[in-house]
Scaffold this motif. Structure first.
Motif, mmCIF file in Angstrom:
data_model
loop_
_atom_site.group_PDB
_atom_site.id
_atom_site.type_symbol
_atom_site.label_atom_id
_atom_site.label_comp_id
_atom_site.label_asym_id
_atom_site.label_seq_id
_atom_site.Cartn_x
_atom_site.Cartn_y
_atom_site.Cartn_z
ATOM 1 N N ALA A 1 29.690 -14.882 -15.311
ATOM 2 C CA ALA A 1 30.207 -13.976 -14.279
ATOM 3 C C ALA A 1 30.405 -14.735 -12.970
ATOM 4 O O ALA A 1 31.407 -14.543 -12.276
ATOM 5 C CB ALA A 1 29.274 -12.791 -14.090
ATOM 6 N N HIS A 2 29.459 -15.610 -12.652
ATOM 7 C CA HIS A 2 29.593 -16.446 -11.448
ATOM 8 C C HIS A 2 30.833 -17.317 -11.556
ATOM 9 O O HIS A 2 31.615 -17.429 -10.607
ATOM 10 C CB HIS A 2 28.341 -17.305 -11.258
ATOM 11 C CG HIS A 2 28.448 -18.227 -10.095
ATOM 12 N ND1 HIS A 2 28.903 -19.526 -10.222
ATOM 13 C CD2 HIS A 2 28.182 -18.046 -8.776
ATOM 14 C CE1 HIS A 2 28.914 -20.100 -9.040
ATOM 15 N NE2 HIS A 2 28.475 -19.222 -8.151
ATOM 16 N N ASP A 3 31.027 -17.936 -12.708
ATOM 17 C CA ASP A 3 32.201 -18.793 -12.920
ATOM 18 C C ASP A 3 33.496 -17.984 -12.800
ATOM 19 O O ASP A 3 34.485 -18.457 -12.228
ATOM 20 C CB ASP A 3 32.139 -19.462 -14.288
ATOM 21 C CG ASP A 3 30.996 -20.469 -14.398
ATOM 22 O OD1 ASP A 3 30.445 -20.870 -13.350
ATOM 23 O OD2 ASP A 3 30.654 -20.828 -15.540
ATOM 24 N N MET A 4 33.495 -16.766 -13.337
ATOM 25 C CA MET A 4 34.683 -15.920 -13.262
ATOM 26 C C MET A 4 34.966 -15.509 -11.815
ATOM 27 O O MET A 4 36.130 -15.476 -11.389
ATOM 28 C CB MET A 4 34.515 -14.688 -14.163
ATOM 29 C CG MET A 4 34.489 -15.046 -15.645
ATOM 30 S SD MET A 4 34.006 -13.656 -16.688
ATOM 31 C CE MET A 4 35.564 -12.795 -16.827
ATOM 32 N N ARG A 5 33.925 -15.220 -11.046
ATOM 33 C CA ARG A 5 34.117 -14.881 -9.631
ATOM 34 C C ARG A 5 34.728 -16.060 -8.874
ATOM 35 O O ARG A 5 35.650 -15.885 -8.074
ATOM 36 C CB ARG A 5 32.792 -14.453 -8.992
ATOM 37 C CG ARG A 5 32.291 -13.109 -9.463
ATOM 38 C CD ARG A 5 31.100 -12.614 -8.650
ATOM 39 N NE ARG A 5 29.944 -13.472 -8.712
ATOM 40 C CZ ARG A 5 28.917 -13.301 -9.533
ATOM 41 N NH1 ARG A 5 28.909 -12.301 -10.392
ATOM 42 N NH2 ARG A 5 27.895 -14.133 -9.499
ATOM 43 N N GLU A 6 34.221 -17.260 -9.137
ATOM 44 C CA GLU A 6 34.757 -18.448 -8.469
ATOM 45 C C GLU A 6 36.202 -18.711 -8.888
ATOM 46 O O GLU A 6 37.026 -19.108 -8.069
ATOM 47 C CB GLU A 6 33.878 -19.667 -8.750
ATOM 48 C CG GLU A 6 32.512 -19.588 -8.083
ATOM 49 C CD GLU A 6 32.602 -19.365 -6.572
ATOM 50 O OE1 GLU A 6 33.355 -20.088 -5.902
ATOM 51 O OE2 GLU A 6 31.927 -18.442 -6.085
ATOM 52 N N MET A 7 36.515 -18.484 -10.160
ATOM 53 C CA MET A 7 37.882 -18.663 -10.637
ATOM 54 C C MET A 7 38.819 -17.685 -9.931
ATOM 55 O O MET A 7 39.907 -18.057 -9.492
ATOM 56 C CB MET A 7 37.944 -18.450 -12.155
ATOM 57 C CG MET A 7 39.288 -18.774 -12.803
ATOM 58 S SD MET A 7 40.558 -17.491 -12.759
ATOM 59 C CE MET A 7 39.854 -16.230 -13.751
ATOM 60 N N ILE A 8 38.384 -16.432 -9.780
ATOM 61 C CA ILE A 8 39.208 -15.431 -9.109
ATOM 62 C C ILE A 8 39.432 -15.826 -7.649
ATOM 63 O O ILE A 8 40.565 -15.758 -7.152
ATOM 64 C CB ILE A 8 38.566 -14.029 -9.220
ATOM 65 C CG1 ILE A 8 38.698 -13.523 -10.665
ATOM 66 C CG2 ILE A 8 39.195 -13.050 -8.233
ATOM 67 C CD1 ILE A 8 37.942 -12.245 -10.957
ATOM 68 N N ARG A 9 38.386 -16.275 -6.979
ATOM 69 C CA ARG A 9 38.552 -16.714 -5.587
ATOM 70 C C ARG A 9 39.538 -17.878 -5.500
ATOM 71 O O ARG A 9 40.354 -17.949 -4.582
ATOM 72 C CB ARG A 9 37.206 -17.112 -4.994
ATOM 73 C CG ARG A 9 36.335 -15.936 -4.628
ATOM 74 C CD ARG A 9 35.068 -16.387 -3.901
ATOM 75 N NE ARG A 9 34.268 -15.259 -3.491
ATOM 76 C CZ ARG A 9 33.105 -14.916 -4.040
ATOM 77 N NH1 ARG A 9 32.582 -15.646 -5.019
ATOM 78 N NH2 ARG A 9 32.450 -13.867 -3.610
ATOM 79 N N GLY A 10 39.455 -18.804 -6.439
ATOM 80 C CA GLY A 10 40.373 -19.941 -6.461
ATOM 81 C C GLY A 10 41.809 -19.512 -6.686
ATOM 82 O O GLY A 10 42.736 -20.028 -6.046
#
Length: 124
Positions: free
Chosen positions: A55-64
């Motif tokens: 979930a953390h990785d997905m949040r960072e991907m969305i921000r990117g």
């Protein structure tokens, strides 16, 4: 000297405030998307609520993706393409998800039939 410092601070604030406004607008977009995306590990939580590493990785991907200028629709389509219908908190209605959408109605209809028959049996 105090007046000069105040003017300098005001000038800095005016120069930097659009960047902060854009940053907060981007973060608001990200937070909205986090609520629309299901954690692929937890399944019962959005990535906004999940503490899982994915979930953390997905949040960072969305921000990117937001920083790169992609639209919300493009970001959701990318996640949907990678993880399938299960990644969306509100999956689209399709032949694959029809049971998911119709199951609550089916359960309610069966419940109503059971109640109606039991009341009819009691009065007979």
């Amino acid at each position: 000297m105090g007046r000069f410092s105040a003017l300098l601070m005001a000038a800095l604030w005016l120069c930097l405030s659009p960047a902060f406004a854009d940053q907060s607008a981007d973060e608001q977009r990200a937070q909205n998307l986090f609520l629309q995306v299901r954690c692929v590990t937890c399944q019962s939580q959005s990535i906004a609520d999940s503490g899982a590493a994915i979930a953390h990785d997905m949040r960072e991907m969305i921000r990117g993706e937001i920083a790169q200028g992609k639209s919300d629709e493009d970001i959701l389509a990318q996640l949907h393409g990678r993880y399938g219908d299960a990644v969306l908190m509100k999956p689209p209605f399709s032949p694959h998800t029809a049971l998911l959408w119709l199951a609550p109605l089916l359960v309610m209809a069966i419940g109503i039939l059971i109640i109606a028959r039991s009341r009819k049996a009691q009065h007979s």
